[in-house]
Design an enzyme around this catalytic site. Sequence first.
Site, PDB file in Angstrom:
ATOM      1  N   PRO A   1       0.845  -1.206   0.000  1.00 29.09           N
ATOM      2  CA  PRO A   1       0.000   0.000   0.000  1.00 29.09           C
ATOM      3  C   PRO A   1       0.879   1.254   0.000  1.00 29.09           C
ATOM      4  O   PRO A   1       1.470   1.604   1.013  1.00 29.09           O
ATOM      5  CB  PRO A   1      -0.824  -0.127   1.279  1.00 29.09           C
TER       6      PRO A   1
ATOM      7  N   ASP B   1       5.681   2.627   2.470  1.00 33.62           N
ATOM      8  CA  ASP B   1       4.796   1.478   2.707  1.00 33.62           C
ATOM      9  C   ASP B   1       3.911   1.820   3.910  1.00 33.62           C
ATOM     10  O   ASP B   1       4.401   1.902   5.041  1.00 33.62           O
ATOM     11  CB  ASP B   1       5.680   0.246   2.982  1.00 33.62           C
ATOM     12  N   HIS B   2       2.625   1.975   3.639  1.00 35.76           N
ATOM     13  CA  HIS B   2       1.730   2.448   4.705  1.00 35.76           C
ATOM     14  C   HIS B   2       1.504   1.390   5.796  1.00 35.76           C
ATOM     15  O   HIS B   2       0.956   1.685   6.847  1.00 35.76           O
ATOM     16  CB  HIS B   2       0.389   2.876   4.091  1.00 35.76           C
ATOM     17  N   ARG B   3       1.933   0.154   5.556  1.00 36.70           N
ATOM     18  CA  ARG B   3       1.830  -0.859   6.614  1.00 36.70           C
ATOM     19  C   ARG B   3       2.866  -0.600   7.695  1.00 36.70           C
ATOM     20  O   ARG B   3       2.710  -1.021   8.833  1.00 36.70           O
ATOM     21  CB  ARG B   3       2.074  -2.272   6.037  1.00 36.70           C
TER      22      ARG B   3
ATOM     23  N   ILE C   1       4.726   2.637   7.792  1.00 37.79           N
ATOM     24  CA  ILE C   1       4.917   4.059   8.080  1.00 37.79           C
ATOM     25  C   ILE C   1       3.577   4.791   8.036  1.00 37.79           C
ATOM     26  O   ILE C   1       2.808   4.659   7.074  1.00 37.79           O
ATOM     27  CB  ILE C   1       5.910   4.658   7.061  1.00 37.79           C
TER      28      ILE C   1
END
Length: 424
Positions: free
Chosen positions: A220, A396-398, A400
């Site tokens: 993501p 990477d939104h998982r 950060i």
Amino acid sequence: MKTKEIVVPDIGDFDEVEIIELLVAVGDTIAAEDSLITVESDKASMEIPSSDGGVVKEVKVAIGDMIKEGSIMVVLETTQSVLEEEPEEEPAPPPPPPPPPKKPKPLPEIPAKPSPTIHIDEVKFSKAYATPSQRRFARDLGVDLGNVKGSGRKGRITRQDIKSYVKTTISAATSGGGSLGVAPMPEIDFSQWGDIESVALSKINKLTGEFLHRNWVTIPHVTQYDEADITEMEAFRKQMGTELKDQGVKITPLAFIMKAVIASLKAFPRFNSSLDASKENLIQKHYYHIGVAVDTPDGLVVPVIRDADQKSLVEISQEIREFAIKARDKKLKPSDMQGGCFSISSLGGIGGTKFTPIINAPEVAILGVSRSSMQPIWNGNEFEPRLMLPLSLSYDHRVIDGAAGARFTTHLSKQLSDIRRLLL
Ligand code: CAO
């Protein structure tokens, strides 16, 4: 059709053992050597196989029963007898005595061995409550037993639990929950609209394409845009360029950007991490190997400047230049492109205002740099011409959060706007 009672064969040193699991039910079709029950002594557990194949008509035992050699386990309608029935006209010779049932040996524990394609968490796998043969069955299917819920006695994982897990996983992957669930791209004959030619993709194009595609659809991405005032940095770089010209040294803007990135990685260590294969832990790196995207006629490659935190601006500039030459001459070794912590993709020398770089997994962030331009910036009293560098940070939104993404680019921008900070 013949029925046959299947009995417990010689099970070695045990007089009586307890049945802890029934592996078949009435109506099941089994083959010879398929396991029927699991028994457990105080020393080991073992599965007892069937001497024949057929359809289970009756199960003569129950969990908790104590059994020994000769105990009847199930009644089978044997398939073999159907196939081997002799024609009526000729009297059948007496059938040869059935081979003695195989003596089952306690199944050895399979040594922990990582599957080449499917990740198995060996620690969890070894802790899972399952018999050796179910472990082997799971490993053959690439199932991580650590993820399977046991429905057997005391939570023991049965063969059926493993099968159900596989079914559920496949169905999730194909029903749109785990796959993209999009229609396949149709094959199109473009020649119907004009003249065309087919040009094969280079090997690098194909490899990079697969890699980028995987990263784009599985990570993501969020891209945080920002700008850095590099007026002073550029003035200093130009001055250094003049001073070092005689030595044939040229400092690229990318070297300053790399140094600033390292300062920001130190301030926000999560950007210098990778998710492990289980996606449950972050691997925090304490080294700073920075990848640089290099454009070559055959496609994109990303050589890695190792321990960039310990190198000077001149050393980094020279290494980038050497890598760019090597890349274009196809001389990069695989090891030159491994072990990166964070990548920088600079399109500054070409143009553009901003873009969305794709994360170079297993890294968790990448910085895109676009072309700097002179902008009128309000200094509180008046507009001042300042050289502004556009930054595009994909993360990477998982791993950060959005706030951390904005803090990182703000910090980075400050380092670049006042390069004295890099000395701190
Ligand atoms: N803004 C304005 N000008 C810039 C700049 C920027 N952000 N960055 C570099 N420049 C200028 C430099 O000052 C230099 O100009 P001068 O020769 O007049 O000094 C010129 O552009 C070339 O710069 P450079 O020689 O320092 O090269 P570089 O360090 O910018 O780039 C490399 C090296 C290997 C990164 C580059 O050649 C390259 O391949 N870039 C493409 C990377 C790519 O394809 N990325 C996309 C990947 S998809 O995510």
